[in-house]
Scaffold this motif. Sequence first.
Motif, mmCIF file in Angstrom:
data_model
loop_
_atom_site.group_PDB
_atom_site.id
_atom_site.type_symbol
_atom_site.label_atom_id
_atom_site.label_comp_id
_atom_site.label_asym_id
_atom_site.label_seq_id
_atom_site.Cartn_x
_atom_site.Cartn_y
_atom_site.Cartn_z
ATOM 1 N N ALA A 29 0.830 -1.208 0.000
ATOM 2 C CA ALA A 29 0.000 0.000 0.000
ATOM 3 C C ALA A 29 0.864 1.257 0.000
ATOM 4 C CB ALA A 29 -0.907 -0.004 1.233
ATOM 5 N N PHE A 30 0.378 2.276 -0.696
ATOM 6 C CA PHE A 30 1.017 3.594 -0.737
ATOM 7 C C PHE A 30 0.083 4.596 -0.085
ATOM 8 C CE2 PHE A 30 3.650 1.446 -3.642
ATOM 9 C CZ PHE A 30 4.788 2.205 -3.883
ATOM 10 N N ALA A 31 0.579 5.304 0.911
ATOM 11 C CA ALA A 31 -0.219 6.313 1.601
ATOM 12 C C ALA A 31 0.534 7.627 1.573
ATOM 13 C CB ALA A 31 -0.470 5.892 3.053
ATOM 14 N N GLY A 32 -0.200 8.728 1.696
ATOM 15 C CA GLY A 32 0.479 10.021 1.733
ATOM 16 C C GLY A 32 -0.515 11.152 1.856
ATOM 17 N N ARG A 33 -0.075 12.237 2.455
ATOM 18 C CA ARG A 33 -0.925 13.414 2.522
ATOM 19 C C ARG A 33 -1.210 13.922 1.115
ATOM 20 N NH1 ARG A 33 -1.704 16.413 6.763
ATOM 21 N NH2 ARG A 33 -1.498 18.361 5.627
ATOM 22 N N SER A 34 -2.324 14.624 0.962
ATOM 23 C CA SER A 34 -2.647 15.233 -0.324
ATOM 24 C C SER A 34 -1.464 16.086 -0.788
ATOM 25 C CB SER A 34 -3.885 16.119 -0.177
ATOM 26 O OG SER A 34 -4.957 15.350 0.308
ATOM 27 N N LEU A 134 2.267 5.138 9.655
ATOM 28 C CA LEU A 134 3.412 4.299 10.024
ATOM 29 C C LEU A 134 3.074 3.462 11.256
ATOM 30 C CD1 LEU A 134 6.236 6.930 9.468
ATOM 31 C CD2 LEU A 134 5.915 4.836 8.138
ATOM 32 N N GLY A 135 2.343 4.072 12.189
ATOM 33 C CA GLY A 135 1.929 3.363 13.403
ATOM 34 C C GLY A 135 1.061 2.149 13.091
ATOM 35 N N TYR A 136 0.159 2.293 12.108
ATOM 36 C CA TYR A 136 -0.680 1.168 11.683
ATOM 37 C C TYR A 136 0.206 -0.017 11.270
ATOM 38 C CZ TYR A 136 -5.358 3.342 11.051
ATOM 39 O OH TYR A 136 -6.587 3.903 11.229
ATOM 40 N N ALA A 137 1.186 0.275 10.422
ATOM 41 C CA ALA A 137 2.046 -0.793 9.891
ATOM 42 C C ALA A 137 2.846 -1.438 11.019
ATOM 43 C CB ALA A 137 2.980 -0.237 8.828
ATOM 44 N N VAL A 138 3.435 -0.600 11.865
ATOM 45 C CA VAL A 138 4.284 -1.117 12.942
ATOM 46 C C VAL A 138 3.460 -1.965 13.911
ATOM 47 C CG1 VAL A 138 5.729 -0.444 14.904
ATOM 48 C CG2 VAL A 138 5.993 0.720 12.707
ATOM 49 N N ALA A 139 2.220 -1.514 14.196
ATOM 50 C CA ALA A 139 1.346 -2.275 15.098
ATOM 51 C C ALA A 139 1.036 -3.660 14.537
ATOM 52 C CB ALA A 139 0.048 -1.498 15.344
ATOM 53 N N ARG A 140 0.951 -3.761 13.226
ATOM 54 C CA ARG A 140 0.675 -5.049 12.571
ATOM 55 C C ARG A 140 1.939 -5.878 12.367
ATOM 56 N NH1 ARG A 140 -3.010 -6.584 8.301
ATOM 57 N NH2 ARG A 140 -1.520 -8.148 7.664
ATOM 58 N N GLY A 141 3.108 -5.291 12.666
ATOM 59 C CA GLY A 141 4.353 -6.004 12.395
ATOM 60 C C GLY A 141 4.725 -6.008 10.924
ATOM 61 N N LEU A 142 4.200 -5.039 10.168
ATOM 62 C CA LEU A 142 4.513 -4.944 8.739
ATOM 63 C C LEU A 142 5.701 -4.011 8.529
ATOM 64 C CD1 LEU A 142 0.962 -4.393 7.241
ATOM 65 C CD2 LEU A 142 2.384 -6.421 6.911
ATOM 66 N N PRO A 143 6.544 -4.298 7.521
ATOM 67 C CA PRO A 143 7.600 -3.340 7.206
ATOM 68 C C PRO A 143 7.006 -2.074 6.599
ATOM 69 C CG PRO A 143 7.561 -5.100 5.568
ATOM 70 C CD PRO A 143 6.556 -5.466 6.617
ATOM 71 N N ALA A 144 7.640 -0.944 6.886
ATOM 72 C CA ALA A 144 7.185 0.330 6.317
ATOM 73 C C ALA A 144 8.398 1.073 5.778
ATOM 74 C CB ALA A 144 6.469 1.163 7.368
ATOM 75 N N HIS A 145 8.142 1.918 4.771
ATOM 76 C CA HIS A 145 9.204 2.654 4.093
ATOM 77 C C HIS A 145 8.758 4.101 3.961
ATOM 78 C CE1 HIS A 145 12.785 2.905 1.593
ATOM 79 N NE2 HIS A 145 12.104 3.426 0.589
ATOM 80 N N ALA A 146 9.546 5.023 4.504
ATOM 81 C CA ALA A 146 9.230 6.450 4.387
ATOM 82 C C ALA A 146 9.899 6.984 3.127
ATOM 83 C CB ALA A 146 9.738 7.190 5.625
ATOM 84 N N VAL A 178 11.166 0.914 10.285
ATOM 85 C CA VAL A 178 10.817 1.790 9.160
ATOM 86 C C VAL A 178 12.089 2.240 8.448
ATOM 87 C CG1 VAL A 178 9.661 3.924 8.467
ATOM 88 C CG2 VAL A 178 8.788 2.627 10.421
ATOM 89 N N SER A 179 12.186 1.932 7.156
ATOM 90 C CA SER A 179 13.319 2.411 6.361
ATOM 91 C C SER A 179 12.957 3.758 5.738
ATOM 92 C CB SER A 179 13.687 1.382 5.284
ATOM 93 O OG SER A 179 12.532 0.986 4.561
ATOM 94 N N VAL A 180 13.956 4.480 5.251
ATOM 95 C CA VAL A 180 13.691 5.826 4.722
ATOM 96 C C VAL A 180 14.643 6.123 3.573
ATOM 97 C CG1 VAL A 180 15.180 6.860 6.496
ATOM 98 C CG2 VAL A 180 13.511 8.288 5.345
ATOM 99 N N GLN A 181 14.172 6.883 2.588
ATOM 100 C CA GLN A 181 15.022 7.291 1.471
ATOM 101 C C GLN A 181 14.543 8.623 0.911
ATOM 102 O OE1 GLN A 181 13.279 4.345 -1.844
ATOM 103 N NE2 GLN A 181 14.276 6.114 -2.762
#
Length: 204
Positions: A29-34, A134-146, A178-181
């Motif tokens: 999934a891809f999420a982001g502010r408008s 990001l909190g949603y993903a971390v709570a589920r134990g899913l990897p997240a990427h900023a 959470v990784s970041v690039q």
Amino acid sequence: MAHPFARARYALAAHTPAQLPPDGGYEVAFAGRSNAGKSSALNALCQQNALARVSKTPGRTQQLIYFDLTPPETAPARYLVDLPGYGYAKVPQELQAHWQGFIDGYFRHRAALKGLVVVMDIRHPLKDYDRQMLGYAVARGLPAHALLTKADKLGRGQQAQQLQAVRRELAAAFGDTVSVQAFSGESKQGVDELRAVVAGWLGL
């Protein structure tokens, strides 16, 4: 050989849980502010100019948009999922509530979800909504990427400073999950790095 992402095509738009595809396979999934640059990031990732429509009106995406990139010869299905641009103020209260419930359920229960990319403008990162996603993903134990977009708007030195600051803040909040690039859909900076992350989650 064409990269699997170049095969991506629009599959469906879901406004309710019942409209989601069967819960098997792999989804990122891809999420982001408008206006954070999510559509541009998806287009750059998939080497297509108009896969995700770049809307002039923030918050126009009010469904989960599924893009199918399942290799022809294989199952299970593999999808990129474009979440509604959050932070839109012009949406009626009850629709916001519907969305909150739908997204919440999607993150809690969707077995196919393998990772989350949170897209943020490198000049204005880690707003409340970004942290919430990001909190949603971390709570589920899913990897997240900023994904810090619009990096071309900053010089290299400023980019490095922002990257370090965000990395520190994410580590303090979420540990090393959470990784970041830095990324630019405009200059294509960081496209290969993003592709590698998402392909890994999708098993491509």
